[in-house]
Scaffold this motif. Structure first.
Motif, PDB file in Angstrom:
ATOM      1  N   SER A  41       0.821  -1.223   0.000  1.00  0.00           N
ATOM      2  CA  SER A  41       0.000   0.000   0.000  1.00  0.00           C
ATOM      3  C   SER A  41       0.846   1.261   0.000  1.00  0.00           C
ATOM      4  O   SER A  41       0.376   2.323  -0.406  1.00  0.00           O
ATOM      5  CB  SER A  41      -0.926   0.010   1.227  1.00  0.00           C
ATOM      6  OG  SER A  41      -1.781  -1.111   1.226  1.00  0.00           O
ATOM      7  N   ALA A  42       2.086   1.162   0.471  1.00  0.00           N
ATOM      8  CA  ALA A  42       2.951   2.340   0.609  1.00  0.00           C
ATOM      9  C   ALA A  42       3.605   2.707  -0.717  1.00  0.00           C
ATOM     10  O   ALA A  42       3.677   1.906  -1.642  1.00  0.00           O
ATOM     11  CB  ALA A  42       4.009   2.079   1.670  1.00  0.00           C
ATOM     12  N   GLY A  43       4.104   3.936  -0.780  1.00  0.00           N
ATOM     13  CA  GLY A  43       4.834   4.390  -1.956  1.00  0.00           C
ATOM     14  C   GLY A  43       6.310   4.086  -1.881  1.00  0.00           C
ATOM     15  O   GLY A  43       6.976   3.901  -2.896  1.00  0.00           O
ATOM     16  N   VAL A  44       6.849   4.052  -0.654  1.00  0.00           N
ATOM     17  CA  VAL A  44       8.250   3.702  -0.441  1.00  0.00           C
ATOM     18  C   VAL A  44       8.341   2.739   0.731  1.00  0.00           C
ATOM     19  O   VAL A  44       7.508   2.750   1.639  1.00  0.00           O
ATOM     20  CB  VAL A  44       9.144   4.944  -0.175  1.00  0.00           C
ATOM     21  CG1 VAL A  44       9.138   5.889  -1.355  1.00  0.00           C
ATOM     22  CG2 VAL A  44       8.714   5.669   1.094  1.00  0.00           C
ATOM     23  N   VAL A  45       9.375   1.905   0.710  1.00  0.00           N
ATOM     24  CA  VAL A  45       9.626   0.939   1.785  1.00  0.00           C
ATOM     25  C   VAL A  45      11.033   1.182   2.316  1.00  0.00           C
ATOM     26  O   VAL A  45      12.003   1.169   1.541  1.00  0.00           O
ATOM     27  CB  VAL A  45       9.491  -0.511   1.281  1.00  0.00           C
ATOM     28  CG1 VAL A  45       9.800  -1.488   2.414  1.00  0.00           C
ATOM     29  CG2 VAL A  45       8.102  -0.762   0.719  1.00  0.00           C
ATOM     30  N   LEU A  46      11.146   1.418   3.623  1.00  0.00           N
ATOM     31  CA  LEU A  46      12.450   1.624   4.246  1.00  0.00           C
ATOM     32  C   LEU A  46      13.081   0.271   4.535  1.00  0.00           C
ATOM     33  O   LEU A  46      12.434  -0.633   5.071  1.00  0.00           O
ATOM     34  CB  LEU A  46      12.300   2.417   5.545  1.00  0.00           C
ATOM     35  CG  LEU A  46      11.604   3.784   5.452  1.00  0.00           C
ATOM     36  CD1 LEU A  46      11.589   4.463   6.826  1.00  0.00           C
ATOM     37  CD2 LEU A  46      12.287   4.682   4.442  1.00  0.00           C
ATOM     38  N   LEU A  47      14.355   0.133   4.194  1.00  0.00           N
ATOM     39  CA  LEU A  47      15.070  -1.113   4.455  1.00  0.00           C
ATOM     40  C   LEU A  47      15.833  -1.060   5.768  1.00  0.00           C
ATOM     41  O   LEU A  47      16.309  -2.089   6.245  1.00  0.00           O
ATOM     42  CB  LEU A  47      16.035  -1.419   3.300  1.00  0.00           C
ATOM     43  CG  LEU A  47      15.392  -1.565   1.920  1.00  0.00           C
ATOM     44  CD1 LEU A  47      16.444  -1.918   0.881  1.00  0.00           C
ATOM     45  CD2 LEU A  47      14.288  -2.607   1.940  1.00  0.00           C
ATOM     46  N   THR A  48      15.957   0.123   6.343  1.00  0.00           N
ATOM     47  CA  THR A  48      16.649   0.282   7.617  1.00  0.00           C
ATOM     48  C   THR A  48      15.741   1.030   8.590  1.00  0.00           C
ATOM     49  O   THR A  48      14.928   1.856   8.174  1.00  0.00           O
ATOM     50  CB  THR A  48      17.963   1.075   7.441  1.00  0.00           C
ATOM     51  OG1 THR A  48      17.672   2.344   6.820  1.00  0.00           O
ATOM     52  CG2 THR A  48      18.946   0.306   6.573  1.00  0.00           C
ATOM     53  N   PRO A  49      15.867   0.755   9.902  1.00  0.00           N
ATOM     54  CA  PRO A  49      15.026   1.444  10.882  1.00  0.00           C
ATOM     55  C   PRO A  49      15.383   2.927  10.991  1.00  0.00           C
ATOM     56  O   PRO A  49      16.456   3.360  10.578  1.00  0.00           O
ATOM     57  CB  PRO A  49      15.341   0.700  12.197  1.00  0.00           C
ATOM     58  CG  PRO A  49      16.030  -0.567  11.789  1.00  0.00           C
ATOM     59  CD  PRO A  49      16.739  -0.252  10.521  1.00  0.00           C
ATOM     60  N   GLY A  50      14.456   3.698  11.566  1.00  0.00           N
ATOM     61  CA  GLY A  50      14.735   5.101  11.844  1.00  0.00           C
ATOM     62  C   GLY A  50      14.220   6.052  10.776  1.00  0.00           C
ATOM     63  O   GLY A  50      13.502   5.674   9.853  1.00  0.00           O
ATOM     64  N   LEU A  51      14.636   7.329  10.927  1.00  0.00           N
ATOM     65  CA  LEU A  51      14.121   8.408  10.082  1.00  0.00           C
ATOM     66  C   LEU A  51      15.048   8.784   8.930  1.00  0.00           C
ATOM     67  O   LEU A  51      14.684   9.590   8.080  1.00  0.00           O
ATOM     68  CB  LEU A  51      13.886   9.661  10.939  1.00  0.00           C
ATOM     69  CG  LEU A  51      12.856   9.544  12.069  1.00  0.00           C
ATOM     70  CD1 LEU A  51      12.916  10.774  12.956  1.00  0.00           C
ATOM     71  CD2 LEU A  51      11.472   9.386  11.493  1.00  0.00           C
ATOM     72  N   GLY A  52      16.257   8.221   8.912  1.00  0.00           N
ATOM     73  CA  GLY A  52      17.241   8.633   7.909  1.00  0.00           C
ATOM     74  C   GLY A  52      16.739   8.476   6.489  1.00  0.00           C
ATOM     75  O   GLY A  52      16.924   9.356   5.647  1.00  0.00           O
ATOM     76  N   GLY A  53      16.094   7.343   6.185  1.00  0.00           N
ATOM     77  CA  GLY A  53      15.578   7.107   4.841  1.00  0.00           C
ATOM     78  C   GLY A  53      14.497   8.093   4.444  1.00  0.00           C
ATOM     79  O   GLY A  53      14.392   8.476   3.281  1.00  0.00           O
ATOM     80  N   ILE A  54      13.690   8.530   5.430  1.00  0.00           N
ATOM     81  CA  ILE A  54      12.604   9.475   5.137  1.00  0.00           C
ATOM     82  C   ILE A  54      13.169  10.824   4.714  1.00  0.00           C
ATOM     83  O   ILE A  54      12.692  11.453   3.768  1.00  0.00           O
ATOM     84  CB  ILE A  54      11.692   9.633   6.368  1.00  0.00           C
ATOM     85  CG1 ILE A  54      11.075   8.282   6.743  1.00  0.00           C
ATOM     86  CG2 ILE A  54      10.592  10.655   6.100  1.00  0.00           C
ATOM     87  CD1 ILE A  54      10.266   8.304   8.015  1.00  0.00           C
ATOM     88  N   VAL A  55      14.201  11.285   5.409  1.00  0.00           N
ATOM     89  CA  VAL A  55      14.851  12.550   5.050  1.00  0.00           C
ATOM     90  C   VAL A  55      15.430  12.461   3.643  1.00  0.00           C
ATOM     91  O   VAL A  55      15.316  13.396   2.843  1.00  0.00           O
ATOM     92  CB  VAL A  55      15.950  12.907   6.081  1.00  0.00           C
ATOM     93  CG1 VAL A  55      16.725  14.145   5.628  1.00  0.00           C
ATOM     94  CG2 VAL A  55      15.344  13.150   7.457  1.00  0.00           C
ATOM     95  N   GLU A  56      16.042  11.320   3.312  1.00  0.00           N
ATOM     96  CA  GLU A  56      16.601  11.128   1.973  1.00  0.00           C
ATOM     97  C   GLU A  56      15.510  11.211   0.903  1.00  0.00           C
ATOM     98  O   GLU A  56      15.709  11.789  -0.162  1.00  0.00           O
ATOM     99  CB  GLU A  56      17.306   9.769   1.885  1.00  0.00           C
ATOM    100  CG  GLU A  56      18.654   9.709   2.581  1.00  0.00           C
ATOM    101  CD  GLU A  56      19.728  10.487   1.838  1.00  0.00           C
ATOM    102  OE1 GLU A  56      19.489  10.911   0.694  1.00  0.00           O
ATOM    103  OE2 GLU A  56      20.805  10.676   2.413  1.00  0.00           O
TER     104      GLU A  56
END
Length: 593
Positions: free
Chosen positions: A374-389
């Motif tokens: 359902s999501a547009g992106v999937v983070l492969l690592t925990p935390g907020l770093g991927g979201i900022v990227e």
């Protein structure tokens, strides 16, 4: 059913496609202009006997339409998004919907799960507060209402700690934790007696108990003020009333980088909004520790408000506490109703509708398959770093797309009006159909190299403002029209070109202008403020070299002197880049950044 309702929400959840809207509007306005010029010029040319044959009029009309239709726009958008997705994959973020790469640039509110995103999601038992029994006995009771097989972090922490105590009883039945009831239950046999044990959210379990409410509420507030997650354990004979057995405090500290990344989100003018199922005091403590803010409200308080007040409170709040997973969809819809572009993180099946409804749906690293789909992106690592990227890269993609659109609309204005004015001035078409095809290749398809251009992300969310884009493009297009008309005058006075050679000269002017125009509009500041990408530089140099060769040697087009070809190159560079100060002034006036 409950799952049927979730499936239905997933089916109907759909954010507005901002990219599709932009593409349709750009195409629509370009076609409006082209058709208007085509009809007006065709009628006037026939009346003035400039074009007496139907085939001649149709040839002119086709040339107009070829220049107006942004045939490469869908391909360019897709390539830009794919290039952004490829970069994000190298940073541990998988893009499942390409539109998300561009839509994330407009996100101004980001709803974040507390557990696992802001915090470590690594719980451990920190404190025990038993009532009329020992700490070991409290742990023993909690053990019965827990199971490592569920992989629930709370159960894993309790089972791990309970291994150190003596387990006397035998579990007869077990109901695992349910997000809708916020508790787990078990029936055990201890020394011949059947005991019912309940473990769960304090505010839920406390309502089921008949004792110790005041003491427990005081202890819960005390633990919450220290940032602990508290569970209440209750026991009672099977079929009888429950009595509070004690409180188990667990800690899930913020990730070491959470505060810094929350600060970075705020610098990008994205407002983080924490959403958690925990109690209000715990939510407030964590929100304060990572710098999200102090304004918060619990879901139970929100349900007492009318719709208009509810929307205002959700918008104002820095965090929302005691939220059920299925409530996230309503939160997203509420924020969108207030005009916000929303990002949402989630991991469970119940989060799927909210993830699909949000402009930026983010499935965290441990999310279920339904949430990931359902999501547009999937983070492969925990935390907020991927979201900022994702946000930074998306804003770069937006800048590249904005450059392409401004370049295209400016070219449509210049080209369409040049064909009309040139016909009445010279008495013939200033470009042949072959010249038109070559110009489209040079302008539309060669500029696909913008997909990897060096672009600077803005410090605030990007919103498509078609009106401002059109205004700035019209002004630049008219200035470049003047450039082309002066070039016609030069071709007449300096070289006395006949029809075929004049068409070649104008083609070179238009092609070279298109390359320098890209360098002009790719920067919202002065064009020299940033270096173009290697692919864009290579594209510009190759196009210039190829068309210098075509014009000078006479391949496909009528040959003109080398001096005329070089003059067209130098003149195009000087005029196009010379209007840079005007461009900067225009962009500032209409607030294009």
């Amino acid at each position: 059913t409950y799952f049927g309702k979730t499936a239905e929400l997933v089916r109907i959840a759909r954010p507005k496609s901002h990219q599709q809207e932009v593409m349709l509007q750009i195409t629509r306005y370009s076609m409006y202009l082209g058709i208007a010029v085509m009809i007006a010029v065709s009628i006037l040319a026939y009346v003035m006997h400039l074009k007496n044959e139907l085939i001649s009029i149709l040839t002119f009309d086709v040339a107009i339409l070829m220049g107006c239709v942004p045939v490469a726009l869908p391909a360019v958008m897709t390539i830009m998004q794919a290039a952004g997705a490829r970069y994000l994959a190298s940073k541990g973020v998988l893009v499942t919907k390409l539109d998300t790469v561009e839509d994330a640039a407009s996100v101004d509110v980001l709803c974040l799960d507390k557990t696992g995103t802001i915090t470590m999601n690594s719980l451990e038992v920190s404190s025990l507060v038993p009532l009329n029994l020992s700490e070991d006995e409290l742990l023993e009771l909690a053990f019965y209402a827990s199971s490592e097989e569920t992989k629930d972090p709370i159960d894993v922490a309790i089972v791990s700690r309970a291994r150190k105590v003596n387990i006397r009883g035998r579990r007869i039945s077990f109901i695992p934790f349910d997000p809708s009831t916020k508790r787990s239950e078990a029936v055990v046999e201890i020394e011949g007696k059947r005991i019912r044990v309940v473990k769960g959210a304090p505010q839920i379990v406390l309502e089921m108990c008949v004792n110790g409410k005041k003491f427990i509420e005081e202890k819960l507030n005390e633990l919450a003020s220290k940032g602990y997650k508290a569970l209440l354990v209750a026991k009672g004979e099977e079929g009888g009333p429950l009595e509070a057995a004690g409180i188990i405090a667990l800690s899930d500290p913020p990730r070491p980088d959470s505060a810094e990344l929350i600060k970075r989100l705020k610098e990008l003018d994205v407002r983080p909004k924490m959403i958690t199922g925990d109690s209000f005091p715990i939510a407030k403590e964590i929100a304060g520790l990572v710098g999200i803010g102090e304004k918060g409200i619990s879901l139970s308080d929100l349900r007492k408000l009318d719709e208009s007040r509810l929307l205002e409170e959700i918008e104002r709040a820095d965090f929302l506490a005691e939220v059920f997973p299925e409530d996230k969809y309503a939160v997203v819809k509420s924020l969108q109703a207030k005009g916000h572009m929303v990002g949402m993180t989630g991991d469970g099946v119940n989060d799927a509708p909210a993830l699909k409804q949000a402009e930026l749906g983010i499935a965290v690293s441990n999310a279920t398959d339904v949430a990931k789909a359902s999501a547009g992106v999937v983070l492969l690592t925990p935390g907020l770093g991927g979201i900022v990227e994702v946000i930074i890269q998306s804003r770069k993609v937006y800048q590249r797309a904005l450059t392409w659109i401004i370049n295209k609309v400016t070219k449509v204005i210049q080209f369409t009006l040049l064909l009309a004015v040139g016909l009445f001035w010279l008495g013939y078409d200033v470009l042949t159909l072959m010249g038109m095809a070559l110009l489209i290749f040079a302008n539309d398809f060669a500029t696909m190299s913008l997909a990897t251009d060096n672009a600077e992300p803005t410090s605030n969310p990007n919103k498509w403002n078609i009106r401002n884009i059109m205004v700035s493009s019209v002004v630049l297009g008219i200035l470049l029209l003047i450039e082309a008309l002066i070039a016609i005058y030069i071709g007449q006075r300096l070289f006395s070109f006949p029809k075929n050679k004049m068409q070649t000269f104008i083609l070179l002017i238009m092609v070279f202008t298109s390359q320098f125009r890209v360098l002009l509009v790719r920067e919202r500041r002065y064009f020299w403020k940033s270096r173009p990408g290697r692919e864009l530089i290579a594209s510009v140099l190759v196009i210039i070299a190829v068309f210098l060769l075509l014009g000078t040697v006479g391949i496909v087009v009528e040959r003109i002197p080398l001096s005329a070809s070089l003059l067209s190159l130098a003149y195009s560079a000087a005029f196009t880049l010379g209007i840079d100060p005007i461009k900067v002034l225009i962009f500032r006036s209409v607030r294009i950044s």
